[in-house]
Design an enzyme around this catalytic site. Sequence first.
Site: not given
Length: 318
Positions: A11, A143
């Site tokens: 990401k 995350d």
Amino acid sequence: MTGTTVRVPAKVNLQLAVGPVRDDGYHDLLSVFHAVSLFDEVTALPADGLRVTCAAAPSAQVAIDQVPLDDGNLAARAARLLAARLGVAPHVALHISKAIPVAGGMAGGSADAAAALVACAELWDARLERADLLDLGADLGSDVPFSLFGGTAVGVGRGERLTAVPAAGTFHWVFATADGGLSTPAVYAECDRLRAALGERPAVPAASDALLAALAAGDARALGTALSNDLQPAALMLRPALRRTLDAGTAAGALGALVSGSGPTCAFLAESDGHAAELAAVLVQAGVARAAVRATGDVPGAEVVRTAPQTVGRTTLP
Ligand code: ATP
């Protein structure tokens, strides 16, 4: 033996707004996560205990010697958590094929945890709802849910409460990796220190309207201008050389340049695939990146890519 291989993306935070410290010690965050086509793969195979192995993916330059192979590995922790939830023994051999930079601010460990959850759920025939996996992921790290979710999403709280964001078209990225990682807790601590020194009181974070509009329109130029990362000053303070990396990409025509998450990887938005190739070459030639990797976004989150009979010795995994 039947093994399951799950592919999971890295990401980049298109916006990372860091708010005040909460009572539980975490910061109130607002993150616009964007999944990019830089993938780790985690293969889960039946075994008589819990084992983790890791190798660099073909042609990836990653510091796999920094990846723990014991219970400190987030993929192993994910397997243990899921096994406890299902009431089964955590017997699985996990093999990580790594392309996501280690300690690079691209959520590599969280990605492997998400992939391990999906792979073990398949191996152990868990039949969990997606929401259950997301809850387990949130217990592992802020995350991890996004690594399952994929696409582009706004995360609030510690970053784990997610809402999908529409993103039109494909965005072209270059990621400049650096030698040595940056510790995420150290970067947050430096952010707090800088704010205290400057007498800054952080506001409750909110998503940038300009950023969301650029994503919805698929407007790379507007997106480049709207990128922001509140951790960038702290990452630059801890790793001043990153300023040269960002400047080199900007001088070479990047539409936007920022430190990815807690760094030290730097992300550059390009106009096209060809422009990304040019940018990558400039960054490497200028000697401001260990490597420059091209990727596109957004892409889906962790997904099974192979379920196939695989052979494995007692200690050697594919
Ligand atoms: P984030 O962007 O989520 O803050 P990061 O990308 O900066 O994380 P990671 O690659 O997740 O950092 O690694 C951070 C530390 O986590 C590593 O230094 C390593 O010791 C540990 N770690 C545990 N499991 C893994 C894993 N599967 N892959 C990489 N690092 C792992």
